[in-house]
Design a protein around this motif. Sequence first.
Motif, mmCIF file in Angstrom:
data_model
loop_
_atom_site.group_PDB
_atom_site.id
_atom_site.type_symbol
_atom_site.label_atom_id
_atom_site.label_comp_id
_atom_site.label_asym_id
_atom_site.label_seq_id
_atom_site.Cartn_x
_atom_site.Cartn_y
_atom_site.Cartn_z
ATOM 1 N N ASN A 167 -4.084 -7.526 4.026
ATOM 2 C CA ASN A 167 -3.116 -6.439 3.882
ATOM 3 C C ASN A 167 -2.622 -6.294 2.449
ATOM 4 O O ASN A 167 -2.311 -5.189 2.000
ATOM 5 C CB ASN A 167 -1.950 -6.620 4.842
ATOM 6 C CG ASN A 167 -2.320 -6.268 6.261
ATOM 7 O OD1 ASN A 167 -3.311 -5.586 6.507
ATOM 8 N ND2 ASN A 167 -1.528 -6.735 7.200
ATOM 9 N N THR A 168 -2.539 -7.400 1.731
ATOM 10 C CA THR A 168 -2.137 -7.357 0.325
ATOM 11 C C THR A 168 -3.143 -6.548 -0.481
ATOM 12 O O THR A 168 -2.762 -5.771 -1.364
ATOM 13 C CB THR A 168 -2.002 -8.785 -0.239
ATOM 14 O OG1 THR A 168 -0.986 -9.468 0.499
ATOM 15 C CG2 THR A 168 -1.622 -8.778 -1.706
ATOM 16 N N GLU A 169 -4.428 -6.697 -0.163
ATOM 17 C CA GLU A 169 -5.472 -5.913 -0.835
ATOM 18 C C GLU A 169 -5.449 -4.453 -0.392
ATOM 19 O O GLU A 169 -5.611 -3.551 -1.196
ATOM 20 C CB GLU A 169 -6.847 -6.499 -0.540
ATOM 21 C CG GLU A 169 -7.118 -7.800 -1.242
ATOM 22 C CD GLU A 169 -8.508 -8.344 -0.957
ATOM 23 O OE1 GLU A 169 -9.438 -7.535 -0.729
ATOM 24 O OE2 GLU A 169 -8.664 -9.570 -0.953
ATOM 25 N N ARG A 170 -5.262 -4.230 0.899
ATOM 26 C CA ARG A 170 -5.271 -2.856 1.430
ATOM 27 C C ARG A 170 -4.060 -2.055 0.983
ATOM 28 O O ARG A 170 -4.132 -0.834 0.862
ATOM 29 C CB ARG A 170 -5.279 -2.887 2.959
ATOM 30 C CG ARG A 170 -6.599 -3.197 3.553
ATOM 31 C CD ARG A 170 -6.489 -3.097 5.054
ATOM 32 N NE ARG A 170 -7.793 -3.220 5.667
ATOM 33 C CZ ARG A 170 -7.991 -3.377 6.956
ATOM 34 N NH1 ARG A 170 -6.963 -3.416 7.780
ATOM 35 N NH2 ARG A 170 -9.197 -3.478 7.435
ATOM 36 N N TYR A 171 -2.946 -2.718 0.833
ATOM 37 C CA TYR A 171 -1.685 -2.042 0.524
ATOM 38 C C TYR A 171 -1.082 -2.591 -0.768
ATOM 39 O O TYR A 171 -0.057 -3.276 -0.740
ATOM 40 C CB TYR A 171 -0.692 -2.230 1.667
ATOM 41 C CG TYR A 171 -1.147 -1.635 2.983
ATOM 42 C CD1 TYR A 171 -0.980 -0.273 3.244
ATOM 43 C CD2 TYR A 171 -1.731 -2.426 3.965
ATOM 44 C CE1 TYR A 171 -1.389 0.275 4.452
ATOM 45 C CE2 TYR A 171 -2.136 -1.887 5.181
ATOM 46 C CZ TYR A 171 -1.971 -0.537 5.410
ATOM 47 O OH TYR A 171 -2.371 0.004 6.607
ATOM 48 N N PRO A 172 -1.681 -2.289 -1.908
ATOM 49 C CA PRO A 172 -1.096 -2.771 -3.170
ATOM 50 C C PRO A 172 0.297 -2.162 -3.364
ATOM 51 O O PRO A 172 0.478 -0.948 -3.206
ATOM 52 C CB PRO A 172 -2.074 -2.289 -4.236
ATOM 53 C CG PRO A 172 -3.098 -1.447 -3.554
ATOM 54 C CD PRO A 172 -2.862 -1.494 -2.085
ATOM 55 N N ALA A 173 1.245 -3.000 -3.666
ATOM 56 C CA ALA A 173 2.642 -2.569 -3.757
ATOM 57 C C ALA A 173 2.823 -1.383 -4.696
ATOM 58 O O ALA A 173 3.573 -0.448 -4.392
ATOM 59 C CB ALA A 173 3.523 -3.732 -4.196
ATOM 60 N N GLU A 174 2.124 -1.394 -5.816
ATOM 61 C CA GLU A 174 2.302 -0.313 -6.785
ATOM 62 C C GLU A 174 1.801 1.039 -6.260
ATOM 63 O O GLU A 174 2.229 2.078 -6.732
ATOM 64 C CB GLU A 174 1.619 -0.646 -8.123
ATOM 65 C CG GLU A 174 0.111 -0.800 -8.063
ATOM 66 C CD GLU A 174 -0.364 -2.178 -7.606
ATOM 67 O OE1 GLU A 174 -1.591 -2.350 -7.527
ATOM 68 O OE2 GLU A 174 0.472 -3.054 -7.311
ATOM 69 N N LYS A 175 0.948 1.035 -5.252
ATOM 70 C CA LYS A 175 0.436 2.288 -4.696
ATOM 71 C C LYS A 175 1.179 2.744 -3.442
ATOM 72 O O LYS A 175 1.230 3.926 -3.147
ATOM 73 C CB LYS A 175 -1.050 2.152 -4.356
ATOM 74 C CG LYS A 175 -1.941 2.106 -5.559
ATOM 75 C CD LYS A 175 -3.390 2.152 -5.146
ATOM 76 C CE LYS A 175 -4.293 2.164 -6.357
ATOM 77 N NZ LYS A 175 -5.702 2.200 -5.976
ATOM 78 N N VAL A 176 1.721 1.809 -2.677
ATOM 79 C CA VAL A 176 2.268 2.177 -1.368
ATOM 80 C C VAL A 176 3.770 1.997 -1.235
ATOM 81 O O VAL A 176 4.337 2.310 -0.187
ATOM 82 C CB VAL A 176 1.557 1.390 -0.236
ATOM 83 C CG1 VAL A 176 0.074 1.659 -0.248
ATOM 84 C CG2 VAL A 176 1.850 -0.100 -0.330
ATOM 85 N N LYS A 177 4.403 1.522 -2.264
ATOM 86 C CA LYS A 177 5.840 1.265 -2.191
ATOM 87 C C LYS A 177 6.594 2.491 -1.699
ATOM 88 O O LYS A 177 6.457 3.576 -2.242
ATOM 89 C CB LYS A 177 6.370 0.830 -3.553
ATOM 90 C CG LYS A 177 7.807 0.324 -3.503
ATOM 91 C CD LYS A 177 8.261 -0.199 -4.829
ATOM 92 C CE LYS A 177 7.709 -1.586 -4.995
ATOM 93 N NZ LYS A 177 8.248 -2.273 -6.152
ATOM 94 N N GLY A 178 7.347 2.319 -0.625
ATOM 95 C CA GLY A 178 8.163 3.397 -0.076
ATOM 96 C C GLY A 178 7.400 4.383 0.789
ATOM 97 O O GLY A 178 7.977 5.357 1.255
ATOM 98 N N SER A 179 6.116 4.143 1.038
ATOM 99 C CA SER A 179 5.304 5.062 1.817
ATOM 100 C C SER A 179 4.895 4.420 3.134
ATOM 101 O O SER A 179 4.601 3.238 3.194
ATOM 102 C CB SER A 179 4.041 5.432 1.030
ATOM 103 O OG SER A 179 3.165 6.204 1.845
#
Length: 120
Positions: A101-113
């Motif tokens: 999940n860390t790879e699928r959802y990189p914080a810089e891309k998905v933060k707040g989404s």
Amino acid sequence: MSALNNDSLEQLKLAMRQFAQDREWEQFHSPKNLSMALAGETAELLDCFRWLTEEASYELDDGQISAVKDELADVLLFTVRLADKLNVDLFTAAKDKIAKNTERYPAEKVKGSAKKYNQY
């Protein structure tokens, strides 16, 4: 993650195995039956929140909290039992899933989404 340890989960697995053996329930604990029981318990957990507003779901009374605890425990116990029957190390599976999940959802891309990994 390396500071986490699996002792409590292993103890829970062994306790659940013994519980089933003491009652001669092994015959009923097929992966199919356990997964169906898990789905049923998950539905009972959902029922604890039926018709509540988002706000009310954070403000449960003592009776509601007690019911949620019972259903969460049932979900956990059936999950542990199913993993035991299939020789799945839940602790390792969970750590692996967090890494995936860390790879699928990189914080810089998905933060707040709330978008799924294939939608951003």
